[in-house]
Design a protein around this motif. Sequence first.
Motif, PDB file in Angstrom:
ATOM      1  N   GLN A  63      32.661  30.077 -13.634  1.00 55.74           N
ATOM      2  CA  GLN A  63      31.692  29.702 -12.452  1.00 55.74           C
ATOM      3  C   GLN A  63      30.291  29.881 -13.067  1.00 55.74           C
ATOM      4  OE1 GLN A  63      32.536  32.737  -9.461  1.00 55.74           O
ATOM      5  NE2 GLN A  63      34.275  31.472  -8.670  1.00 55.74           N
ATOM      6  N   LEU A  64      29.992  30.481 -14.066  1.00 52.43           N
ATOM      7  CA  LEU A  64      28.404  30.667 -14.596  1.00 52.43           C
ATOM      8  C   LEU A  64      28.347  29.445 -15.467  1.00 52.43           C
ATOM      9  CD1 LEU A  64      26.035  32.142 -15.327  1.00 52.43           C
ATOM     10  CD2 LEU A  64      27.138  33.387 -17.145  1.00 52.43           C
ATOM     11  N   LEU A  65      29.421  29.050 -16.339  1.00 51.11           N
ATOM     12  CA  LEU A  65      29.280  27.797 -17.031  1.00 51.11           C
ATOM     13  C   LEU A  65      29.073  26.514 -16.077  1.00 51.11           C
ATOM     14  CD1 LEU A  65      29.662  26.240 -19.749  1.00 51.11           C
ATOM     15  CD2 LEU A  65      32.162  26.086 -19.360  1.00 51.11           C
ATOM     16  N   GLU A  66      29.783  26.390 -15.227  1.00 54.39           N
ATOM     17  CA  GLU A  66      29.588  25.539 -14.214  1.00 54.39           C
ATOM     18  C   GLU A  66      28.154  25.321 -13.564  1.00 54.39           C
ATOM     19  OE1 GLU A  66      31.450  23.566 -10.088  1.00 54.39           O
ATOM     20  OE2 GLU A  66      32.677  25.334 -11.093  1.00 54.39           O
ATOM     21  N   THR A  67      27.893  26.770 -13.149  1.00 58.92           N
ATOM     22  CA  THR A  67      26.466  26.641 -12.602  1.00 58.92           C
ATOM     23  C   THR A  67      25.439  26.316 -13.613  1.00 58.92           C
ATOM     24  OG1 THR A  67      27.049  28.576 -11.153  1.00 58.92           O
ATOM     25  CG2 THR A  67      24.643  28.353 -11.541  1.00 58.92           C
ATOM     26  N   LYS A  68      25.560  26.803 -14.974  1.00 62.03           N
ATOM     27  CA  LYS A  68      24.532  26.580 -15.725  1.00 62.03           C
ATOM     28  C   LYS A  68      24.576  24.964 -15.998  1.00 62.03           C
ATOM     29  CE  LYS A  68      23.078  30.428 -17.808  1.00 62.03           C
ATOM     30  NZ  LYS A  68      21.835  30.717 -17.954  1.00 62.03           N
ATOM     31  N   ILE A  69      25.544  24.138 -16.114  1.00 58.27           N
ATOM     32  CA  ILE A  69      25.884  22.890 -16.271  1.00 58.27           C
ATOM     33  C   ILE A  69      25.033  21.991 -15.176  1.00 58.27           C
ATOM     34  CG2 ILE A  69      27.139  20.737 -16.440  1.00 58.27           C
ATOM     35  CD1 ILE A  69      29.345  22.573 -18.207  1.00 58.27           C
ATOM     36  N   THR A  70      25.376  22.442 -14.125  1.00 60.16           N
ATOM     37  CA  THR A  70      24.954  21.725 -12.926  1.00 60.16           C
ATOM     38  C   THR A  70      23.438  22.022 -12.744  1.00 60.16           C
ATOM     39  OG1 THR A  70      26.992  22.116 -11.734  1.00 60.16           O
ATOM     40  CG2 THR A  70      25.006  21.613 -10.410  1.00 60.16           C
ATOM     41  N   SER A  71      22.861  23.500 -12.968  1.00 60.11           N
ATOM     42  CA  SER A  71      21.603  23.391 -12.912  1.00 60.11           C
ATOM     43  C   SER A  71      20.837  22.837 -14.159  1.00 60.11           C
ATOM     44  CB  SER A  71      21.007  25.063 -12.637  1.00 60.11           C
ATOM     45  OG  SER A  71      21.498  25.587 -13.749  1.00 60.11           O
ATOM     46  N   ALA A  72      21.057  23.081 -15.220  1.00 59.65           N
ATOM     47  CA  ALA A  72      20.747  22.437 -16.255  1.00 59.65           C
ATOM     48  C   ALA A  72      20.321  20.854 -16.105  1.00 59.65           C
ATOM     49  CB  ALA A  72      21.397  22.465 -17.525  1.00 59.65           C
ATOM     50  N   GLY A  73      21.405  20.148 -15.634  1.00 58.63           N
ATOM     51  CA  GLY A  73      21.258  18.860 -15.424  1.00 58.63           C
ATOM     52  C   GLY A  73      20.339  18.236 -14.589  1.00 58.63           C
ATOM     53  N   SER A  74      20.131  19.228 -13.567  1.00 60.56           N
ATOM     54  CA  SER A  74      19.153  18.861 -12.364  1.00 60.56           C
ATOM     55  C   SER A  74      17.765  19.458 -12.637  1.00 60.56           C
ATOM     56  CB  SER A  74      19.378  19.333 -10.984  1.00 60.56           C
ATOM     57  OG  SER A  74      19.804  20.700 -11.332  1.00 60.56           O
ATOM     58  N   SER A  75      17.612  20.267 -13.520  1.00 59.04           N
ATOM     59  CA  SER A  75      16.051  20.712 -13.664  1.00 59.04           C
ATOM     60  C   SER A  75      15.531  20.625 -15.130  1.00 59.04           C
ATOM     61  CB  SER A  75      16.242  22.542 -13.369  1.00 59.04           C
ATOM     62  OG  SER A  75      16.944  23.135 -14.413  1.00 59.04           O
ATOM     63  N   LEU A  76      16.237  20.238 -16.001  1.00 58.11           N
ATOM     64  CA  LEU A  76      15.538  19.863 -17.199  1.00 58.11           C
ATOM     65  C   LEU A  76      15.710  18.596 -17.825  1.00 58.11           C
ATOM     66  CD1 LEU A  76      17.069  22.966 -19.314  1.00 58.11           C
ATOM     67  CD2 LEU A  76      14.786  22.880 -18.339  1.00 58.11           C
ATOM     68  N   LYS A  77      14.594  18.182 -18.533  1.00 57.51           N
ATOM     69  CA  LYS A  77      14.805  16.801 -19.021  1.00 57.51           C
ATOM     70  C   LYS A  77      15.611  16.859 -20.224  1.00 57.51           C
ATOM     71  CE  LYS A  77       9.829  15.864 -18.029  1.00 57.51           C
ATOM     72  NZ  LYS A  77       8.733  15.713 -18.219  1.00 57.51           N
ATOM     73  N   VAL A  78      16.072  15.722 -20.655  1.00 57.17           N
ATOM     74  CA  VAL A  78      17.143  15.535 -21.866  1.00 57.17           C
ATOM     75  C   VAL A  78      16.710  16.217 -22.995  1.00 57.17           C
ATOM     76  CG1 VAL A  78      18.438  14.023 -23.248  1.00 57.17           C
ATOM     77  CG2 VAL A  78      18.360  13.697 -20.550  1.00 57.17           C
ATOM     78  N   PRO A  79      15.438  16.121 -23.449  1.00 53.43           N
ATOM     79  CA  PRO A  79      15.035  16.669 -24.744  1.00 53.43           C
ATOM     80  C   PRO A  79      14.945  18.128 -24.739  1.00 53.43           C
ATOM     81  CG  PRO A  79      13.611  15.011 -24.363  1.00 53.43           C
ATOM     82  CD  PRO A  79      14.562  15.032 -23.052  1.00 53.43           C
ATOM     83  N   GLU A  80      15.002  18.740 -23.400  1.00 51.10           N
ATOM     84  CA  GLU A  80      14.797  20.114 -22.951  1.00 51.10           C
ATOM     85  C   GLU A  80      16.075  20.660 -23.202  1.00 51.10           C
ATOM     86  OE1 GLU A  80      12.534  20.385 -19.534  1.00 51.10           O
ATOM     87  OE2 GLU A  80      10.636  20.555 -20.556  1.00 51.10           O
TER      88      GLU A  80
END
Length: 103
Positions: free
Chosen positions: A22-39
């Motif tokens: 669940q943590l992995l899924e949350t990280k993947i989902t939140s990272a995709g929406s909140s960070l730019k690709v280089p970040e």
Amino acid sequence: MNIKLVECIAEIILSLSEEERQLLETKITSAGSSLKVPELIQQDILDLEHRLKTFEAQYNMSSSSFYQQFQAGKLGDAMDFFEWSVFYEMWDNTQKQLVPTQS
């Protein structure tokens, strides 16, 4: 496609607890929406470097030296080595992705 890499990643993911998944899924989902690709790539690199350094300290060997020897079949097939190999390949791929974005 690197089938060995995919199988190792799948095995690692399947070994996670439900909470870790669940943590992995949350990280993947939140990272995709909140960070730019280089970040995203830079964060991936930092996470992977931490994992690589752990293996390097445990086996007293650089990751690049390990990877060359592992690919040559000189180190055996311990699960740690497959994980280390996967992390090294992921790190290498993120390095390659980062290069075009820095120009």
